[in-house]
Design a protein around this motif. Structure first.
Motif, short mmCIF file in Angstrom:
data_model
loop_
_atom_site.label_atom_id
_atom_site.label_comp_id
_atom_site.label_asym_id
_atom_site.label_seq_id
_atom_site.Cartn_x
_atom_site.Cartn_y
_atom_site.Cartn_z
N UNK A 56 0.84 -1.19 0.00
CA UNK A 56 0.00 0.00 0.00
C UNK A 56 0.88 1.25 0.00
N UNK A 57 0.55 2.19 -0.87
CA UNK A 57 1.20 3.50 -0.86
C UNK A 57 0.14 4.53 -0.54
N UNK A 58 0.33 5.26 0.55
CA UNK A 58 -0.59 6.32 0.94
C UNK A 58 0.06 7.64 0.54
N UNK A 59 -0.64 8.41 -0.28
CA UNK A 59 -0.07 9.63 -0.83
C UNK A 59 -0.96 10.81 -0.47
N UNK A 60 -0.38 11.80 0.23
CA UNK A 60 -1.16 13.00 0.50
C UNK A 60 -1.06 13.89 -0.73
N UNK A 61 -2.23 14.32 -1.22
CA UNK A 61 -2.30 15.16 -2.41
C UNK A 61 -2.89 16.51 -2.01
N UNK A 62 -2.13 17.57 -2.22
CA UNK A 62 -2.59 18.91 -1.87
C UNK A 62 -3.78 19.32 -2.73
N UNK A 63 -3.64 19.09 -4.03
CA UNK A 63 -4.73 19.40 -4.96
C UNK A 63 -4.59 18.47 -6.16
N UNK A 64 -5.70 18.25 -6.85
CA UNK A 64 -5.69 17.32 -7.99
C UNK A 64 -5.33 18.07 -9.26
N UNK A 65 -4.11 18.65 -9.27
CA UNK A 65 -3.63 19.41 -10.41
C UNK A 65 -2.78 18.55 -11.33
N UNK A 66 -2.31 19.16 -12.41
CA UNK A 66 -1.56 18.44 -13.43
C UNK A 66 -0.33 17.72 -12.94
N UNK A 67 0.56 18.42 -12.20
CA UNK A 67 1.81 17.77 -11.78
C UNK A 67 1.54 16.70 -10.73
N UNK A 68 0.57 16.94 -9.83
CA UNK A 68 0.24 15.94 -8.81
C UNK A 68 -0.32 14.68 -9.46
N UNK A 69 -1.18 14.86 -10.46
CA UNK A 69 -1.76 13.72 -11.16
C UNK A 69 -0.69 12.95 -11.93
N UNK A 70 0.22 13.68 -12.55
CA UNK A 70 1.32 13.02 -13.29
C UNK A 70 2.20 12.22 -12.32
N UNK A 71 2.49 12.79 -11.14
CA UNK A 71 3.28 12.08 -10.14
C UNK A 71 2.57 10.82 -9.67
N UNK A 72 1.27 10.92 -9.45
CA UNK A 72 0.48 9.76 -9.01
C UNK A 72 0.50 8.67 -10.08
N UNK A 73 0.38 9.05 -11.34
CA UNK A 73 0.44 8.08 -12.44
C UNK A 73 1.81 7.41 -12.51
N UNK A 74 2.88 8.19 -12.28
CA UNK A 74 4.24 7.61 -12.27
C UNK A 74 4.40 6.62 -11.14
N UNK A 75 3.87 6.96 -9.97
CA UNK A 75 3.94 6.05 -8.82
C UNK A 75 3.23 4.74 -9.15
N UNK A 76 2.06 4.84 -9.78
CA UNK A 76 1.28 3.65 -10.15
C UNK A 76 2.08 2.76 -11.10
#
Length: 198
Positions: A56-76
């Protein structure tokens, strides 16, 4: 005879959050929940670079913006684990973007968070994602079936007329255009005609 009880299996997890105080709170919170927090990182880049393979990876996301979404996709893509997005506040559109980017679930942390709305939005988005996967699977199976049917029709023409594969393909295409039929349907008619002749 003694009864042997296994210890509950600890799930290995990592936490990605730039806020030290929140990380400490999570470490305390997870201690009695059969979740072993194996690593805390202040960025997704550092979590990806680490060799830990959590469940499990728990990721705190400040806002669902472009760079945050791209980072989340990379983590996946880089870690084969479930991804839980932790958000302070989230609109339905934010939740859907987070799920599309790779989160398996979204958990609100703020005091004003409407957990029921978040849960229903998350469930609906996941259901849409699952339906799309099913549609993609059916389309892929249909395309594969059509390719096999066309290949079989070409093999029949090759065997019957002693031609090469390129010429057989050209003939199937020509017959398809003359009869105004899709290529796979024309191939099906060739196969049916061959079975009648044998």
């Amino acid at each position: 005879m003694f009864l042997h009880l296994d210890e509950p299996q600890q799930q290995r997890a990592i936490l990605i959050d730039s806020n030290d105080a929140r990380r400490d709170t999570f470490q305390l919170m997870l201690g009695n929940r059969n979740i072993s927090l194996e690593g805390c990182f202040d960025s997704i880049d550092k979590a990806i670079a680490d060799r830990l393979e959590p469940e499990l990876a728990m990721v705190h996301v400040e806002r669902a913006g472009g760079s945050e979404l791209a980072d989340l996709a990379r983590l996946r893509r880089c870690k084969a684990c479930a991804v839980l997005a932790l958000v302070d506040e989230a609109e339905q559109a934010d939740i859907e973007r987070l799920l599309e980017a790779g989160a398996d679930h979204v958990l609100p942390l703020g005091l004003q968070a409407d957990r029921f709305s978040i849960a229903t939005s998350s469930a609906l988005a996941q259901a849409r994602k699952q339906r799309q996967i099913e549609r993609d699977k059916i389309q892929a199976e249909t395309a594969l079936s059509e390719v096999k049917r066309i290949a079989r029709a070409k093999m029949i023409l090759i065997a019957r007329h002693g031609i090469d594969e390129e010429e057989a393909h050209r003939r199937v295409q020509q017959m398809s255009m003359e009869r105004n039929l899709p290529l796979a349907d024309m191939a099906g008619q060739i196969i049916d005609a061959e079975s009648l002749l044998c």
